[in-house]
Design a protein around this motif. Structure first.
Motif, mmCIF file in Angstrom:
data_model
loop_
_atom_site.group_PDB
_atom_site.id
_atom_site.type_symbol
_atom_site.label_atom_id
_atom_site.label_comp_id
_atom_site.label_asym_id
_atom_site.label_seq_id
_atom_site.Cartn_x
_atom_site.Cartn_y
_atom_site.Cartn_z
ATOM 1 N N THR A 178 -17.915 -4.042 -16.589
ATOM 2 C CA THR A 178 -16.726 -4.236 -15.761
ATOM 3 C C THR A 178 -17.093 -4.373 -14.291
ATOM 4 O OG1 THR A 178 -15.247 -3.109 -17.303
ATOM 5 C CG2 THR A 178 -14.576 -3.148 -14.989
ATOM 6 N N GLU A 179 -18.015 -3.554 -13.813
ATOM 7 C CA GLU A 179 -18.427 -3.666 -12.414
ATOM 8 C C GLU A 179 -19.135 -4.988 -12.143
ATOM 9 O OE1 GLU A 179 -19.743 -0.771 -9.922
ATOM 10 O OE2 GLU A 179 -18.791 0.915 -10.933
ATOM 11 N N LEU A 180 -19.909 -5.462 -13.104
ATOM 12 C CA LEU A 180 -20.577 -6.750 -12.925
ATOM 13 C C LEU A 180 -19.557 -7.886 -12.847
ATOM 14 C CD1 LEU A 180 -23.589 -6.402 -15.413
ATOM 15 C CD2 LEU A 180 -23.599 -6.057 -12.937
ATOM 16 N N VAL A 181 -18.515 -7.803 -13.665
ATOM 17 C CA VAL A 181 -17.471 -8.828 -13.639
ATOM 18 C C VAL A 181 -16.733 -8.794 -12.303
ATOM 19 C CG1 VAL A 181 -15.313 -9.615 -14.682
ATOM 20 C CG2 VAL A 181 -17.179 -8.837 -16.147
ATOM 21 N N ILE A 182 -16.354 -7.599 -11.847
ATOM 22 C CA ILE A 182 -15.641 -7.467 -10.578
ATOM 23 C C ILE A 182 -16.499 -7.964 -9.425
ATOM 24 C CG2 ILE A 182 -14.698 -5.783 -8.944
ATOM 25 C CD1 ILE A 182 -13.701 -4.191 -11.372
ATOM 26 N N ASP A 183 -17.780 -7.618 -9.440
ATOM 27 C CA ASP A 183 -18.698 -8.111 -8.402
ATOM 28 C C ASP A 183 -18.762 -9.637 -8.409
ATOM 29 O OD1 ASP A 183 -19.277 -5.518 -7.686
ATOM 30 O OD2 ASP A 183 -21.280 -5.494 -8.570
ATOM 31 N N ALA A 184 -18.813 -10.226 -9.597
ATOM 32 C CA ALA A 184 -18.921 -11.681 -9.699
ATOM 33 C C ALA A 184 -17.650 -12.357 -9.190
ATOM 34 C CB ALA A 184 -19.200 -12.091 -11.147
ATOM 35 N N TYR A 185 -16.497 -11.814 -9.535
ATOM 36 C CA TYR A 185 -15.250 -12.368 -9.008
ATOM 37 C C TYR A 185 -15.233 -12.299 -7.485
ATOM 38 C CZ TYR A 185 -12.503 -13.063 -13.306
ATOM 39 O OH TYR A 185 -12.004 -13.528 -14.499
ATOM 40 N N GLY A 186 -15.690 -11.179 -6.945
ATOM 41 C CA GLY A 186 -15.722 -11.037 -5.496
ATOM 42 C C GLY A 186 -16.654 -12.036 -4.841
ATOM 43 N N ASP A 187 -17.806 -12.252 -5.460
ATOM 44 C CA ASP A 187 -18.778 -13.201 -4.936
ATOM 45 C C ASP A 187 -18.220 -14.621 -4.986
ATOM 46 O OD1 ASP A 187 -21.146 -14.145 -3.889
ATOM 47 O OD2 ASP A 187 -22.249 -14.059 -5.773
ATOM 48 N N LEU A 188 -17.578 -14.969 -6.107
ATOM 49 C CA LEU A 188 -16.989 -16.298 -6.236
ATOM 50 C C LEU A 188 -15.893 -16.498 -5.197
ATOM 51 C CD1 LEU A 188 -16.604 -19.007 -7.667
ATOM 52 C CD2 LEU A 188 -15.131 -17.837 -9.334
ATOM 53 N N ALA A 189 -15.023 -15.513 -5.024
ATOM 54 C CA ALA A 189 -13.940 -15.621 -4.045
ATOM 55 C C ALA A 189 -14.493 -15.801 -2.637
ATOM 56 C CB ALA A 189 -13.043 -14.386 -4.106
ATOM 57 N N SER A 190 -15.543 -15.049 -2.314
ATOM 58 C CA SER A 190 -16.158 -15.162 -0.998
ATOM 59 C C SER A 190 -16.751 -16.554 -0.793
ATOM 60 C CB SER A 190 -17.248 -14.097 -0.837
ATOM 61 O OG SER A 190 -17.913 -14.218 0.397
ATOM 62 N N THR A 191 -17.383 -17.087 -1.833
ATOM 63 C CA THR A 191 -17.967 -18.424 -1.753
ATOM 64 C C THR A 191 -16.900 -19.481 -1.520
ATOM 65 O OG1 THR A 191 -19.820 -17.814 -3.193
ATOM 66 C CG2 THR A 191 -19.289 -20.153 -3.051
ATOM 67 N N LEU A 192 -15.790 -19.398 -2.255
ATOM 68 C CA LEU A 192 -14.716 -20.375 -2.105
ATOM 69 C C LEU A 192 -14.031 -20.247 -0.752
ATOM 70 C CD1 LEU A 192 -13.042 -20.323 -5.650
ATOM 71 C CD2 LEU A 192 -14.964 -21.703 -4.825
ATOM 72 N N SER A 193 -13.824 -19.020 -0.309
ATOM 73 C CA SER A 193 -13.185 -18.795 0.980
ATOM 74 C C SER A 193 -14.042 -19.347 2.116
ATOM 75 C CB SER A 193 -12.941 -17.298 1.193
ATOM 76 O OG SER A 193 -12.321 -17.051 2.432
ATOM 77 N N HIS A 194 -15.341 -19.129 2.028
ATOM 78 C CA HIS A 194 -16.244 -19.658 3.052
ATOM 79 C C HIS A 194 -16.198 -21.177 3.064
ATOM 80 C CE1 HIS A 194 -19.745 -19.873 5.679
ATOM 81 N NE2 HIS A 194 -20.256 -20.767 4.854
ATOM 82 N N ALA A 195 -16.156 -21.792 1.889
ATOM 83 C CA ALA A 195 -16.085 -23.254 1.818
ATOM 84 C C ALA A 195 -14.784 -23.769 2.430
ATOM 85 C CB ALA A 195 -16.206 -23.716 0.368
ATOM 86 N N ALA A 196 -13.685 -23.057 2.185
ATOM 87 C CA ALA A 196 -12.384 -23.477 2.712
ATOM 88 C C ALA A 196 -12.324 -23.377 4.226
ATOM 89 C CB ALA A 196 -11.271 -22.636 2.088
ATOM 90 N N ASP A 197 -13.065 -22.436 4.791
ATOM 91 C CA ASP A 197 -13.007 -22.173 6.231
ATOM 92 C C ASP A 197 -14.267 -22.634 6.951
ATOM 93 O OD1 ASP A 197 -10.553 -20.967 5.779
ATOM 94 O OD2 ASP A 197 -11.454 -18.992 5.476
ATOM 95 N N ALA A 198 -14.931 -23.638 6.409
ATOM 96 C CA ALA A 198 -16.236 -24.049 6.940
ATOM 97 C C ALA A 198 -16.159 -24.922 8.182
ATOM 98 C CB ALA A 198 -17.038 -24.758 5.857
#
Length: 226
Positions: free
Chosen positions: A67-87
């Motif tokens: 569960t922690e690995l899944v939550i970490d991965a979702y957080g990493d993906l969200a951060s990646t997408l957010s950075h791309a949106a605000d680049a």
């Protein structure tokens, strides 16, 4: 002595965080090598230099670690997408393109983590638990925002799907997003997930098809449809 006692909990907390991170790093190596079925707390304990029972002080069982690995991965993906949106660009087409390209790039770089998010990891594991569903929302909100900046207002949605999207958005406190945007965002994600899933499993290679051109074509068609 008083100063030492005040700092001791901080040291313990840092040590605990370090051990937990070492455990998760070892677990990710297992996932990359053999998938969720290969995840073994005893093997991880040996890799990080502790006994199996000692590891249970940090993770109560395999599912809690997963569960922690899944939550970490979702957080990493969200951060990646957010950075791309605000680049740096304010052009809505460029922002959407950057986000969907970042989605594919993350999946290709982290295929074992991508599979962890969008497959049922293990029989009996609740991949739709409240904590995991909530962890998935930030990434979706990034895509909702960039799609919403392009979508034409006033697009009608059949009442059945519209009611379902309203309920979903109300539940997750997603405000000021038309049902049509939620529908189009979901369809975009479904299409991209299908392409990315086929690509990371090597299906396009066996067909002799360039996945890059397919992906670019899908994004262009989606932008035109908006």
């Amino acid at each position: 002595m008083a100063a030492e006692s005040r700092t001791e909990p901080g040291l313990r907390d840092r040590f605990r965080a370090q051990v937990r991170q070492e455990v998760k790093t070892a677990a990710l190596r297992q996932l990359a090598e053999g998938g969720p079925e290969a995840l073994s707390l005893n093997a991880i304990a040996k890799q990080v230099g502790m006994t199996g029972p000692a590891l249970y002080r940090y993770f109560t069982n395999r599912d809690s670690l997963l569960t922690e690995l899944v939550i970490d991965a979702y957080g990493d993906l969200a951060s990646t997408l957010s950075h791309a949106a605000d680049a740096g660009t304010t052009d809505p087409v460029a922002r959407l393109t950057a986000v969907v390209e970042a989605y594919r790039a993350w999946a290709l770089a982290e295929p074992h983590r991508y599979r962890l998010l969008f497959r049922a990891p293990l029989q009996g594991y609740d991949a739709q638990s409240t904590s995991l569903v909530e962890a998935s929302q930030p990434a979706m909100k990034v895509v909702l925002e960039v799609v919403g900046a392009l979508a034409k207002p006033g697009t009608a949605v059949a009442e059945g799907p519209a009611a379902q999207f309203r309920e979903w958005m109300n539940h997750h406190e997603i405000v000021d997003v038309p049902e049509a945007v939620a529908l189009r965002t979901t369809m975009l994600w479904a299409h991209l997930h299908g392409l990315v899933g086929l690509e990371i499993e090597g299906n396009f290679t066996s067909m002799g098809i360039d996945p890059v051109s397919l992906y670019e074509s899908e994004v262009k068609d989606f932008v035109r449809s908006l």
